[in-house]
Design a protein around this motif. Structure first.
Motif, short mmCIF file in Angstrom:
data_model
loop_
_atom_site.label_atom_id
_atom_site.label_comp_id
_atom_site.label_asym_id
_atom_site.label_seq_id
_atom_site.Cartn_x
_atom_site.Cartn_y
_atom_site.Cartn_z
N LEU A 193 0.52 -1.44 0.09
CA LEU A 193 0.17 0.05 -0.23
C LEU A 193 0.82 1.68 -0.05
O LEU A 193 1.89 1.31 0.59
CB LEU A 193 -0.54 0.22 1.31
CG LEU A 193 -1.98 -1.59 1.46
CD1 LEU A 193 -2.73 -1.09 2.86
CD2 LEU A 193 -2.86 -0.80 0.29
N LEU A 194 0.64 1.93 -1.12
CA LEU A 194 1.55 3.30 -0.89
C LEU A 194 0.76 4.24 -1.17
O LEU A 194 -0.71 4.48 -1.44
CB LEU A 194 2.09 3.69 -2.65
CG LEU A 194 2.57 1.86 -2.99
CD1 LEU A 194 1.72 0.90 -4.31
CD2 LEU A 194 3.99 2.20 -3.37
N ALA A 195 1.33 5.23 -0.34
CA ALA A 195 0.50 7.16 -0.26
C ALA A 195 2.12 7.58 -0.94
O ALA A 195 2.73 7.83 0.60
CB ALA A 195 0.11 7.11 1.71
N ASN A 196 1.46 8.78 -1.37
CA ASN A 196 3.05 9.95 -2.41
C ASN A 196 2.66 11.07 -2.11
O ASN A 196 1.65 10.81 -2.97
CB ASN A 196 3.00 8.82 -3.24
CG ASN A 196 3.95 7.76 -3.48
OD1 ASN A 196 4.72 7.68 -2.42
ND2 ASN A 196 3.92 7.25 -4.54
N VAL A 226 -1.70 -0.96 -4.51
CA VAL A 226 -2.81 -0.03 -4.38
C VAL A 226 -2.82 1.50 -3.72
O VAL A 226 -1.18 1.72 -3.08
CB VAL A 226 -4.22 0.05 -3.17
CG1 VAL A 226 -4.62 1.08 -4.10
CG2 VAL A 226 -4.41 -1.35 -4.16
N SER A 227 -2.45 2.22 -4.40
CA SER A 227 -1.69 3.99 -4.22
C SER A 227 -2.34 5.30 -4.61
O SER A 227 -2.69 5.26 -5.31
CB SER A 227 -0.56 4.30 -5.29
OG SER A 227 -0.91 4.18 -6.60
N ILE A 228 -2.13 5.57 -3.20
CA ILE A 228 -2.55 7.54 -3.41
C ILE A 228 -1.90 8.31 -3.30
O ILE A 228 -0.87 8.30 -2.89
CB ILE A 228 -3.94 7.59 -2.35
CG1 ILE A 228 -4.72 6.56 -1.79
CG2 ILE A 228 -4.11 8.60 -2.65
CD1 ILE A 228 -5.52 6.09 -0.99
#
Ligand SMILES: NC(=O)c1ccc[n+]([C@@H]2O[C@H](COP(=O)([O-])OP(=O)(O)OC[C@H]3O[C@@H](n4cnc5c(N)ncnc54)[C@H](O)[C@@H]3O)[C@@H](O)[C@H]2O)c1
Ligand SMILES: NC(=O)c1ccc[n+]([C@@H]2O[C@H](COP(=O)([O-])OP(=O)(O)OC[C@H]3O[C@@H](n4cnc5c(N)ncnc54)[C@H](O)[C@@H]3O)[C@@H](O)[C@H]2O)c1
Lengths: 556, 556
Positions: B102-105, B485-487
């Motif tokens: 899980l990614l948040a950038n 999944v990324s936001i």
């Protein structure tokens, strides 16, 4: 007007008991908690779907509410309903481990994240303000405020006074909606409290609700009683009418032995803070007709008020800002040393966050207070060594009146929440509880919020505004088995100032629920530990090392 | 400097073939795609971990990169790695249906969502710019740009010219990094194209790469050839050196039969647009030394340039802004009618979004181009009725050179992506493909982005800035079985201006992968249909009705 555009006749109230109308308990629980948020016993303005916190809503409008109810009643165990700012927008096939409901409330692209733009879009019917627990269906009434205030004073006691406020005197001001919890929170921690408010009716109301023990007729009398309680190590709260900008400097001048000073006047809005020399009866009209002049006078008074607080600080007292922006206003009023004392989060709450602690809460879908009493006992059995927790649970049982479905809140950390949750699920399975329980929390938690004016103020590494964390938190809870998960914008401190996430799990006694609960209630507080390890807090590093939370950057 | 702080000697390159070093294929795929994004064949500045799009990075720094690799190599099938702006921050136990990563950038709280604040935090090492597919490990080189441009011109053809550009002449300007795809995209759609650039070297490079067919020595000669191709319904692209602010008005004055007009000069940055009367050789120095004067002159030229575009519009041509802000700059330059022609998204892409269409892409982990050739054939077999798709697949096979792992992109909609994904998974299972395939997409998609200057410009209901949708999209993909999944925040149009989400699934031939792919590739494009139904688009309503996408508000 079609009937669908109206509130249900007689208002909204959740069903009680062990029979459900939805296909599974997670769906039934979401339905009951949505309805419970809108119960007139719980919600501030149920007709407008407003639950609390200004305009924090549980659903966008009545047609949306009815569609939510309808959809939850037919939602299958491998389906997920999507809610966009209080309106159900879709139903998709997912799987059994997936949440039954996913919610995103009030989110705006950064350049548009202002109150005027938000209100414009709200007027168009395109969004709603979700606050924190209103739009995520886990508000449980004013118990949350009381417990948060209790926890803060418990942290003050732990930091400075050996774990209890017995033998200390706290001075504060503002006995309104939130502030009124202060005297009770202090006495629950064993201390004496003197609270100043310009408005006699506010003090009287808190006394009637048993949040405040006594209202004194004069400052001398109030002081006499409060100091006697301090000397005798008795818990006692005394209110006195006065303007804090006058009374605080006066007490400082007299050299009164005060141990703790804070404030919850409505300082965040200078048109609500009554300036010195203005009669309470005239204040509202004056603020309306001459807002600029009123603001100048309010800020000048706040400068005096805060100057006295800094005076107490210089004299050795424990002094903190309780999230009402009084430091900023005092500075605008010309007082340069306003920021010498800290905000409450960096001062007391951050160390709890490092342990993954935060506002764990649950509600009994049975509607039976006996179920909460049973869970209270379970908590006391699970954590016998935690004295402040035991005191809270005991006092809450005695003092807190339930609103809507019976519920309880207490702060638990990493390694504790999962144990409590799994235990509750066993109690549902065994019949010790008469119906399933929902387990959630506030969005104000250790690893679920980015809010540079409050929860993430003054992070050690300067990462206050980094908003990756609440988004990761929401995705992790979605990936761990939560029953519903939400991402909100603007709760607490307003549009443009925060992003935060929530989760709720349902303990229906099944083995699957037990597995999900174990993972969610491990991973959710783990995010708090991880977030604070990443920001460089030694306390968090120690917790991670002790409990085995994996930190890839430390595994080189 | 510790070795961990450096790029691997010899650069980064993903492993190829059917043997893996990670515990499962989803982990192995994430590892290879991270590495593929940083392959010197793929990345613009691999030493700085920059993949594309300004400073779009795949990892925050080299220590983070090494920790990502290390962690992926040991990540179990029920664990999830959390990535905060390119740095792995935790590993948590989830379950088999959960994403492995899980990614948040680049996410920031609204009031802090500005470039200066972002850069300050980036300097502190607290964040990175993830662009869209750089930080989410699914960039596949310039094929994406070419296909996006192809798709746009295909949509122009479908809307106005019966499905093909044969017999039409397109006038455009700017033959740079993105703009250079225009002549090839037009000829792939069967049309004639005249492209104007002030810089001869840009035109020459595109001709060398076979993106541009010819460079003419004069405007007369260019026109002669282009008009002949138009008349003969031949596909041909011709470049000519000139300033668009001079050439466009000249062509309008001559009454040349032009059917389509757009532009991809670097208008978004007035210091990059060469004003009339300025020599190319002097432009950079002039812009540096007198930025205000240069800006005024560039905007005045853009005003002339856009005035001519509106002239063509008045004369009946199809005219659109291709996402470079030239309308806004021309307006600042004093031209009032600048916004008379639309942006490309509302004009052509929105109808595709209503069908859940968007940039579907996949890459062969085998490294074998034969695997992509086999998937190309599978696509042609699955969708025999889609002519524009067939033309693209055929031409891409001939014209597109792979960069890094062989990959393909094409636009597919709701009800199509899942069929393609499930088929690919069967091909892995049967051995028709020699190793697993990753299936993802750009964040620029139908239901995954809020970006009021581009993808959500001019939504029918005014919901351009509502950012609940990409967040719901990320949660839905997390809940449906995606592998990662990324936001992200700020991709494409910059910090403060967009929020968007991505997903990648891995087809490893297993039955579980097949189930996950079927759900993710149904639900992900369904979000596009739902988002556009909610905004009031009849096209989307028709798709939902036809395909059975559930819309709770319509079920009253
Ligand atoms: N700690 C937190 O987590 C937190 C959270 C939300 C809000 N707050 C802030 O706490 C503050 C109090 O909230 P509330 O809901 O109780 O507000 P409220 O408006 O209900 O009460 C404010 C009280 O202050 C009194 N007051 C005003 N001026 C005064 C003066 N000069 N001297 C003495 N008393 C005066 C008023 O009579 C009133 O009783 C607000 O600023 C709020 O934003 C804190
Ligand atoms: N459509 C999309 O989805 C999309 C996406 C991202 C960016 N863009 C925008 O498209 C534009 C082009 O991007 P790029 O990467 O090709 O930029 P680039 O800088 O590589 O190329 C710009 C070209 O314009 C030419 N030029 C400058 N001034 C000119 C003038 N007056 N007359 C004629 N030619 C002139 C330059 O010589 C150069 O070749 C940018 O503004 C970019 O922001 C569009």
């Amino acid at each position: 007007m079609s009937p669908d555009n109206r509130a249900p006749a007689g208002g909204v109230r959740a069903a009680r008991g062990a029979a459900r109308t939805a296909p599974g308990w997670p769906q039934e629980a979401a339905l009951r908690m949505l309805q419970n948020n809108l119960d007139p016993e719980v919600a501030e303005r149920p007709d407008d779907l407003v639950v609390y916190g200004g305009t924090g809503r549980a659903a966008r409008d009545w047609p949306s509410y009815h569609a939510l109810v309808r959809t939850l009643r037919t939602l299958r165990d491998d389906e997920t309903m999507l809610v966009q700012s209080g309106r159900p927008v879709g139903v998709l096939r997912t799987h059994e481990w997936a949440p039954r409901v996913l919610l995103a409330n009030s989110n705006l692209v950064g350049d548009w994240a202002t109150w005027p733009e938000f209100r414009r879009l709200e007027q168009l019917g395109l969004t709603m303000y979700g606050q924190m627990t209103a739009g995520s269906w886990i508000y449980i009434g004013t118990q949350g405020i009381l417990q948060g205030t209790y926890e803060t004073f418990a942290a003050v006691a732990a930091k400075r006074f050996g774990g209890s406020l017995a033998g200390t005197l706290t001075l504060t001001a503002g006995c309104g909606g939130m502030g009124g919890a202060q005297p009770l929170a202090v006495t629950m921690n064993g201390g004496a409290c003197l609270v100043v408010d310009v408005d006699q009716t506010r003090l009287d109301r808190r006394q009637r609700d048993r949040y405040l023990d006594e209202v004194a007729g004069s400052l001398d009398e109030a002081l006499h009683r409060a100091l006697a309680a301090r000397r005798d190590r008795r818990a006692l709260s005394v209110g006195v009418v006065g303007n804090a900008a006058t009374v605080f400097p006066e007490l400082l001048r007299r050299g009164v032995a005060i141990d703790i000073v804070t404030d919850q006047t409505s300082a965040h809005d200078p048109l609500s803070y009554v300036p010195e020399g203005v009669e309470l009866a005239d204040a509202a009209q004056y603020a309306r007709t001459k807002p600029a002049e009123f603001t100048d006078r309010a800020r000048a008074s706040m400068a005096k008020h805060v100057e006295a607080m800094v005076g107490f600080l210089d004299a050795g007292a424990e002094v903190f800002d309780y999230g009402n922006s009084i430091r900023g206003e005092a500075k605008l009023g010309g007082y340069e040393r306003a920021f010498e004392f800290p905000g409450f989060v960096p001062a007391y709450i951050r160390p709890l966050f490092c342990e993954g602690k935060g506002p764990f809460r649950w509600a009994a879908l049975s509607g039976d207070p006996a179920d909460i009493a049973a869970t209270d006992r379970a908590i006391l059995e699970l954590f016998p060594e935690n004295e402040s927790l035991a005191r809270w649970i005991r006092l809450a049982g005695e003092r807190v009146a339930f609103q809507g479905l019976p519920a309880r809140i207490c702060w638990l950390g990493y390694g504790e929440r999962d144990r409590a949750g799994v235990r509750f699920n066993e109690m549902v399975a065994s019949g010790e509880l008469s119906a399933p329980v929902v387990i959630g929390r506030d969005h104000l938690d250790c690893g679920s919020v980015a809010s540079p004016y409050r929860e993430t103020e003054a992070m050690a590494d300067g990462s206050d505004a980094i908003a990756d964390w609440p988004l990761l938190n929401a995705m992790v809870n979605t990936a761990s088995g939560a029953s519903w998960v939400s991402i909100h914008h603007g709760g607490g401190v307003g549009i443009g100032r925060s992003i935060h996430a929530g989760q709720v799990c349902v303990a229906d006694g099944s083995a699957l629920a037990g597995q999900k609960i174990e993972r969610v209630l491990t991973n959710d507080p783990a995010m708090g530990v991880i977030r604070h390890v990443d920001a460089g807090y030694d306390d968090a590093r120690a917790v991670a090392a002790r409990t085995g939370v994996r930190i890839p950057m430390a595994e080189a």
